[in-house]
Design an enzyme around this catalytic site. Sequence first.
Site, mmCIF file in Angstrom:
data_model
loop_
_atom_site.group_PDB
_atom_site.id
_atom_site.type_symbol
_atom_site.label_atom_id
_atom_site.label_comp_id
_atom_site.label_asym_id
_atom_site.label_seq_id
_atom_site.Cartn_x
_atom_site.Cartn_y
_atom_site.Cartn_z
ATOM 1 N N CYS A 130 0.821 -1.211 0.000
ATOM 2 C CA CYS A 130 0.000 0.000 0.000
ATOM 3 C C CYS A 130 0.855 1.261 0.000
ATOM 4 O O CYS A 130 0.472 2.281 -0.571
ATOM 5 C CB CYS A 130 -0.915 0.021 1.217
ATOM 6 N N ASP A 144 -2.435 -3.768 7.658
ATOM 7 C CA ASP A 144 -3.537 -4.560 8.201
ATOM 8 C C ASP A 144 -3.526 -5.974 7.633
ATOM 9 O O ASP A 144 -3.796 -6.939 8.339
ATOM 10 C CB ASP A 144 -4.875 -3.894 7.870
ATOM 11 N N CYS A 184 -2.076 2.865 3.130
ATOM 12 C CA CYS A 184 -2.804 1.832 3.875
ATOM 13 C C CYS A 184 -3.919 2.458 4.714
ATOM 14 O O CYS A 184 -3.968 3.671 4.926
ATOM 15 C CB CYS A 184 -1.829 1.037 4.742
ATOM 16 N N ASP A 185 -4.789 1.607 5.224
ATOM 17 C CA ASP A 185 -6.078 2.033 5.774
ATOM 18 C C ASP A 185 -6.020 3.189 6.772
ATOM 19 O O ASP A 185 -6.840 4.099 6.726
ATOM 20 C CB ASP A 185 -6.758 0.854 6.471
ATOM 21 N N LYS A 186 -5.083 3.168 7.711
ATOM 22 C CA LYS A 186 -5.100 4.153 8.798
ATOM 23 C C LYS A 186 -4.334 5.422 8.457
ATOM 24 O O LYS A 186 -4.446 6.418 9.168
ATOM 25 C CB LYS A 186 -4.547 3.527 10.086
ATOM 26 N N SER A 190 -12.909 -5.834 8.430
ATOM 27 C CA SER A 190 -12.175 -5.335 7.281
ATOM 28 C C SER A 190 -13.161 -4.810 6.253
ATOM 29 O O SER A 190 -14.318 -5.248 6.184
ATOM 30 C CB SER A 190 -11.351 -6.468 6.673
#
Length: 558
Positions: free
Chosen positions: A50, A82, A123-125, A473
């Site tokens: 990511c 993640d 990435c997600d965060k 998720s």
Amino acid sequence: MPSNLRSSAITQGVQRAPNRAMLRAVGFGDDDFTKPIVGIANAHSTITPCNAGLDELAHRAEAAARAAGAMPQLFGTITVSDGISMGTEGMKYSLVSREVIADSIETACGAQSMDGLVAIGGCDKNMPGAMMAIARIDIPAIFVYGGTIKPGHLNGRDLTVVSAFEAVGQHSAGTIGDRELLEVERRACPGKGSCGGMFTANTMSSVFEAMGMSLPFSSTMAAEDREKAESAAMSATVLVGAVRRQLRPRQILTRKAFENAIAVVMALGGSTNAVLHLLAIARAANVPLSLDDFETVRERVPVLCDLKPSGRFVATDLHRAGGVPQVMKILLTQGALHGDALTITGETVSESLASIPAEPRSDQEVIRPWHRPLYPQGHLAILRGNLAAEGAVAKITGVKLPRMSGPARVFDSEERCLEAILGGQIRAGDVLVIRYEGPRGGPGMREMLAPTSAIIGAGLGESVGLITDGRFSGGTYGMVVGHVAPEAAAGGTIALVEEGDRITIDAERRLLQLEVPESTLAQRRSAWTPPEPRYRAGVLYKYAKLVSSASLGAVTDA
């Protein structure tokens, strides 16, 4: 001229000579002290695909900001993967990293009195963490998404990282062999970029585009395509213009912007994590937002996009079909979007969408027209009942049976539940309860992708329910309910559930109910004692002490 106190003071004379001396050491010349300092928060890391391509984007943004007349300064922030930590103890650090990222960007920008910020994440965060910091510090800012991964391919079907998790369940159920499992693993993630479906990363990138904090079309570009780097450079140029006009995030991150974001999440079929992150960002921006607002928007906005995890297509398909601007134009035409909301370019939403057609192209199947939606209403439902007095979040797209009532199978950790699924101990009609995985109890509110994917892989996706005070998720689908609040560690009713109790999940009535008499629950509650903390020191200990309820965004500065 720069506008903040540092920049104006630095020209005031001899008292600021030490400041100038330090800046000269990193490349400032005599003529540079009147230029705005633009921070470039670079979340580059080779720990995850990511973020593996972010360094190039950061340097393209740096060059563009310099060419536009600013003095760009790069600094780093963290990321965790993640996908790599999923199903392990390491996943407890995932949501925690959102707070660390927000705090680190706020700290760097505040300490160095920066005039503007380009935040680059993958990435997600990275995304919600960066936007929380942007909302807190309220200096002109723009977000640059690192881009989506391209899909893998096997036997004529597209693969994503979720394919690998589901393959584990299929292998356990005996429907695929060792060889196919290995081939899915080898092909699921073919290069750089964030997970390819409408999972959390692509959901949040789309959210920021919808809110006007990222450039049009930028949220669905592939990480490895040339246009991604070009978009990063253009973003920096636009940001320098915003610095000169003093266009600040809180002028953009208004109540209307949040309602636009929720509408786009519903139309895309986005991740449940968008609920948690939007609540947290709204708090940082001092914008009132609650779970009920998601339900209000859900009722009037249909799901228009046929995207994974429950649909057929990936983010690169959405990009080719017209991307988020096409989805937004459909919503705008139908009165489901605030066209007068401001964007980072200085244009309103309506102005930025002026050249986009009102209807999607007929030669694609990713984006449906308003009159022929995938689902007539949004997919993220807010459930309440004695199991979730503060609310819970259910993703109800792709669910054939919106109501389920069955015996509880109770697990006090994700690992124990996964063992039962893979061991063939779960039957059709069961309602799995995974508790003590909430923000405080986990701590860290782990995502339950491993158990939910194992359920799908075992062929139980339509017949088994799952509720948790943890998260899911963006790749999760099926009859699953997360963010149950109050959480078990806080004494929520989910802590009182016993094996065999009947639980009802009713998406149509927005109900999550434990079918046990209140008198019995009162007895259980009087006998319940809080569990001992799982950590006694370090970041997880601090997080557990500070974190708020999931219904408030699981923030640590409440």
